[in-house]
Design a protein around this motif. Structure first.
Motif, PDB file in Angstrom:
ATOM      1  N   PHE A   1      -7.438  14.068  -1.900  1.00 14.32           N
ATOM      2  CA  PHE A   1      -7.053  13.034  -1.908  1.00 14.32           C
ATOM      3  C   PHE A   1      -5.674  12.604  -1.631  1.00 14.32           C
ATOM      4  O   PHE A   1      -5.012  11.921  -0.793  1.00 14.32           O
ATOM      5  CB  PHE A   1      -7.095  12.222  -3.403  1.00 14.32           C
TER       6      PHE A   1
ATOM      7  N   VAL B   1      -7.375   4.950 -13.038  1.00 12.76           N
ATOM      8  CA  VAL B   1      -8.179   6.139 -13.151  1.00 12.76           C
ATOM      9  C   VAL B   1      -7.338   7.227 -13.108  1.00 12.76           C
ATOM     10  O   VAL B   1      -7.816   8.257 -13.940  1.00 12.76           O
ATOM     11  CB  VAL B   1      -9.054   6.247 -11.635  1.00 12.76           C
ATOM     12  N   GLY B   2      -6.246   7.392 -12.401  1.00 11.34           N
ATOM     13  CA  GLY B   2      -5.301   8.628 -12.318  1.00 11.34           C
ATOM     14  C   GLY B   2      -4.611   8.720 -13.579  1.00 11.34           C
ATOM     15  O   GLY B   2      -4.186   9.911 -13.898  1.00 11.34           O
ATOM     16  N   THR B   3      -4.564   7.869 -14.572  1.00  9.85           N
ATOM     17  CA  THR B   3      -3.760   8.158 -15.996  1.00  9.85           C
ATOM     18  C   THR B   3      -4.900   7.946 -17.330  1.00  9.85           C
ATOM     19  O   THR B   3      -4.375   7.276 -18.207  1.00  9.85           O
ATOM     20  CB  THR B   3      -2.622   7.114 -15.929  1.00  9.85           C
ATOM     21  N   ASP B   4      -6.253   7.846 -16.758  1.00  8.41           N
ATOM     22  CA  ASP B   4      -7.231   7.777 -17.893  1.00  8.41           C
ATOM     23  C   ASP B   4      -6.961   6.166 -18.531  1.00  8.41           C
ATOM     24  O   ASP B   4      -6.795   6.208 -19.785  1.00  8.41           O
ATOM     25  CB  ASP B   4      -6.934   8.752 -18.916  1.00  8.41           C
TER      26      ASP B   4
ATOM     27  N   ILE C   1       3.713  10.451 -10.157  1.00 11.99           N
ATOM     28  CA  ILE C   1       3.479  10.609 -11.437  1.00 11.99           C
ATOM     29  C   ILE C   1       3.435  12.205 -11.826  1.00 11.99           C
ATOM     30  O   ILE C   1       2.704  12.770 -11.011  1.00 11.99           O
ATOM     31  CB  ILE C   1       2.132   9.930 -11.836  1.00 11.99           C
ATOM     32  N   PRO C   2       4.099  12.873 -12.921  1.00 12.29           N
ATOM     33  CA  PRO C   2       4.076  14.108 -13.088  1.00 12.29           C
ATOM     34  C   PRO C   2       2.357  14.595 -13.012  1.00 12.29           C
ATOM     35  O   PRO C   2       2.220  15.865 -12.544  1.00 12.29           O
ATOM     36  CB  PRO C   2       4.386  14.275 -14.321  1.00 12.29           C
ATOM     37  N   ARG C   3       1.636  13.968 -13.517  1.00 10.16           N
ATOM     38  CA  ARG C   3       0.106  14.286 -13.764  1.00 10.16           C
ATOM     39  C   ARG C   3      -0.521  14.579 -12.480  1.00 10.16           C
ATOM     40  O   ARG C   3      -1.249  15.407 -12.145  1.00 10.16           O
ATOM     41  CB  ARG C   3      -0.460  13.503 -14.657  1.00 10.16           C
TER      42      ARG C   3
ATOM     43  N   PHE D   1      -6.923  -2.006  -5.457  1.00 15.77           N
ATOM     44  CA  PHE D   1      -6.943  -0.621  -5.137  1.00 15.77           C
ATOM     45  C   PHE D   1      -5.817  -0.012  -5.933  1.00 15.77           C
ATOM     46  O   PHE D   1      -6.080   1.265  -6.629  1.00 15.77           O
ATOM     47  CB  PHE D   1      -6.498  -0.280  -3.698  1.00 15.77           C
ATOM     48  N   GLY D   2      -4.450  -0.283  -5.986  1.00 14.47           N
ATOM     49  CA  GLY D   2      -3.786   0.392  -6.530  1.00 14.47           C
ATOM     50  C   GLY D   2      -3.673   0.269  -8.047  1.00 14.47           C
ATOM     51  O   GLY D   2      -3.538   1.466  -8.743  1.00 14.47           O
TER      52      GLY D   2
ATOM     53  N   LEU E   1      -6.397   2.706  -8.710  1.00 17.62           N
ATOM     54  CA  LEU E   1      -5.963   4.183  -8.596  1.00 17.62           C
ATOM     55  C   LEU E   1      -5.020   4.480  -9.720  1.00 17.62           C
ATOM     56  O   LEU E   1      -5.210   5.818 -10.410  1.00 17.62           O
ATOM     57  CB  LEU E   1      -5.049   4.350  -7.317  1.00 17.62           C
ATOM     58  N   PHE E   2      -4.370   3.790 -10.503  1.00 21.33           N
ATOM     59  CA  PHE E   2      -3.283   4.175 -11.454  1.00 21.33           C
ATOM     60  C   PHE E   2      -4.102   4.021 -12.763  1.00 21.33           C
ATOM     61  O   PHE E   2      -3.969   5.127 -13.425  1.00 21.33           O
ATOM     62  CB  PHE E   2      -2.107   3.115 -11.687  1.00 21.33           C
TER      63      PHE E   2
ATOM     64  N   LEU F   1       0.878  -1.147   0.117  1.00 21.31           N
ATOM     65  CA  LEU F   1      -0.036   0.009  -0.033  1.00 21.31           C
ATOM     66  C   LEU F   1       0.840   1.321  -0.022  1.00 21.31           C
ATOM     67  O   LEU F   1       0.672   2.167  -0.790  1.00 21.31           O
ATOM     68  CB  LEU F   1      -0.841  -0.062   1.090  1.00 21.31           C
TER      69      LEU F   1
ATOM     70  N   GLU G   1      -2.265  17.747 -10.897  1.00 22.46           N
ATOM     71  CA  GLU G   1      -3.763  17.780 -10.678  1.00 22.46           C
ATOM     72  C   GLU G   1      -4.138  17.964  -9.214  1.00 22.46           C
ATOM     73  O   GLU G   1      -4.901  18.654  -8.901  1.00 22.46           O
ATOM     74  CB  GLU G   1      -4.187  16.382 -11.148  1.00 22.46           C
TER      75      GLU G   1
ATOM     76  N   PHE H   1       0.076  10.144 -18.629  1.00 28.14           N
ATOM     77  CA  PHE H   1       0.884  10.353 -17.360  1.00 28.14           C
ATOM     78  C   PHE H   1       1.131  11.620 -17.067  1.00 28.14           C
ATOM     79  O   PHE H   1       1.745  11.831 -15.862  1.00 28.14           O
ATOM     80  CB  PHE H   1       1.981   9.413 -17.436  1.00 28.14           C
TER      81      PHE H   1
ATOM     82  N   ILE I   1       2.579   1.694  -3.530  1.00 30.42           N
ATOM     83  CA  ILE I   1       1.629   2.034  -4.428  1.00 30.42           C
ATOM     84  C   ILE I   1       1.402   3.652  -4.340  1.00 30.42           C
ATOM     85  O   ILE I   1       1.470   4.299  -5.167  1.00 30.42           O
ATOM     86  CB  ILE I   1       0.459   1.247  -4.348  1.00 30.42           C
TER      87      ILE I   1
ATOM     88  N   TYR J   1       2.292   6.505  -6.838  1.00 29.38           N
ATOM     89  CA  TYR J   1       1.280   7.280  -7.524  1.00 29.38           C
ATOM     90  C   TYR J   1       1.650   8.694  -7.648  1.00 29.38           C
ATOM     91  O   TYR J   1       1.484   9.392  -8.664  1.00 29.38           O
ATOM     92  CB  TYR J   1      -0.156   7.032  -6.952  1.00 29.38           C
TER      93      TYR J   1
END
Lengths: 185, 210
Positions: A96, B23-26, A80-82, B16-17, B20-21, A70, A86, B31, A73, A77
């Motif tokens: 979040f 959704v977070g990166t479409d 990530i640049p995005r 979950f991971g 998350l990834f 966890l 965001e 990215f 991950i 997350y």
């Protein structure tokens, strides 16, 4: 319990809008100060949860691996640049961030750390080191603007900052391997 | 099983991971915020707002008057830019050259919009366009004087411009293709000149039946 209290205070301080805005206005501070501090606040607050729900952690994080995953991950997350972009432009993502970093990264890290074997700890260490190196390559190497909310020069600074972190971690790792730890215990 | 909860927790964390990834990166497509922006825009196909342009010959007209049911190949720039804009405009010139002459002016127009209206007056633009072989007719350079109109346009097309305090701007760069109905049709990589030209030619070919 004192520790959890300090964690909570740190957490509240970090989510104060002026503090959050200030820290987020500089890219490298956003990634290498605010985010780790959020994890750290969770790390401190974890004590509260551990004392309050000891059975939950004992059962669901018995060998520490779920918490380790966890943590990795959630941490990855936010690299990530995005995600960083965001967090600034989209409020939900920002919220979040303030929930996930302390409670889904800091808390599980604390709970897992003691349960993990040396291999598990080493794994976290090497993983973070690799991520930082990767980010150094990414942010120094690309001439494009990766994050829309920051200048390209901020991006480079972040890259060099990450490289410095990775270098420190490598040096620490080397001395750890080549020195006899038992003499210091 | 002794520690089924532990195993279940691992599985849940992995689910979950992934979510998350995803959704977070479409869905692992975007990215960076820039690629996310492109993806969103092409899904939404926003209409180009009717802004008022002032071009290098001091003519003032609205975008709709200018486009009038033609394709518009668009870039955003400012003339004091020393980094990416000259490259962008140079590449735009290459695309302009690559498009068959029969389409130019009749089916497609080129437009470079400056987001620095204070410095980029018609004189400056007139001088700037000579560097890239823009003729001022089928490829015009223009500024938008109305700050509100400019901001709403930049916002609509997701162009983010950050002043760096030294009179320069950091901004995201791309070719934009606006369709005949004024919808955004494509955002093209400005470094891939041939791809961009091919896309435009294909689209022109479809529209005009060859």
């Amino acid at each position: 319990m004192k520790q959890a209290m300090y964690g909570l205070l740190l957490y509240i301080f970090l989510i104060l809008p002026p503090v959050a805005n200030l820290l987020e206005s500089i890219m490298i501070v956003h990634m290498h100060t605010q985010m780790p501090l959020l994890v750290f606040s969770g790390f401190l607050m974890a004590q509260f949860f551990q004392l309050r729900f000891p059975r939950f952690f004992a059962k669901w994080n018995q060998n520490g691996v779920p918490g380790l995953l966890l943590f990795l991950i959630v941490w990855s997350y936010w690299m990530i640049p995005r995600a960083m972009d965001e967090a600034i432009t989209i409020q939900v993502v920002e919220i979040f961030k303030f929930i996930s970093l302390p409670f889904l990264a800091g808390v599980p890290l604390r709970d897992s750390w003691k349960k993990l074997s040396t291999f598990g700890k080493g794994f976290i260490y090497v993983f973070i080191m690799l991520i930082f190196s990767l980010m150094a390559v990414l942010y120094i190497g690309t001439d494009e603007q990766i994050c829309n909310n920051y200048l390209e020069v901020d991006q480079k600074t972040l890259g060099w900052g990450s490289l410095a972190m990775a270098a420190c971690m490598i040096i620490y790792g080397i001395q750890f391997i080549f020195t006899d730890q038992s003499t210091y215990e | 099983m002794k520690n089924w909860r532990n195993t279940l927790a691992i599985i849940l964390v992995i689910i979950f991971g992934s979510a998350l990834f995803y959704v977070g990166t479409d869905g692992f497509r975007a990215f960076t915020a820039e690629s996310a922006r492109t993806y969103e825009l092409l899904k939404d196909k926003p209409v180009f707002p009717d802004v008022t342009l002032q071009d290098s010959q001091e003519r003032t007209y609205s975008f709709d008057e200018f486009a009038e049911g033609k394709f518009v190949f668009l870039t955003f720039m400012y003339t004091s830019c020393t980094t990416v804009c000259p490259q962008l405009e140079m590449n735009m010139a290459d695309v302009y050259e690559a498009i068959p002459k029969k389409y130019i002016g009749k089916d497609i127009l080129f437009l470079s919009i400056s987001f620095d209206p204070e410095r980029d007056n018609p004189e400056t633009l007139a001088k700037y366009q000579t560097y890239f072989g823009s003729d001022g007719e089928t490829w015009r350079m223009a500024r938008i004087n109305d700050k509100k109109e400019l901001d709403s346009l930049l916002k609509r097309l997701g162009v983010i411009v950050i002043p760096d305090g030294n009179g320069n701007f950091t901004h995201n760069t791309a070719f934009y293709l606006i369709g005949k109905q004024g919808h955004l049709m494509e955002i093209l990589d400005y470094t891939k000149i041939e791809d961009a030209a091919d896309t435009v030619i294909a689209m022109l070919g479809n529209e005009t039946g060859g």
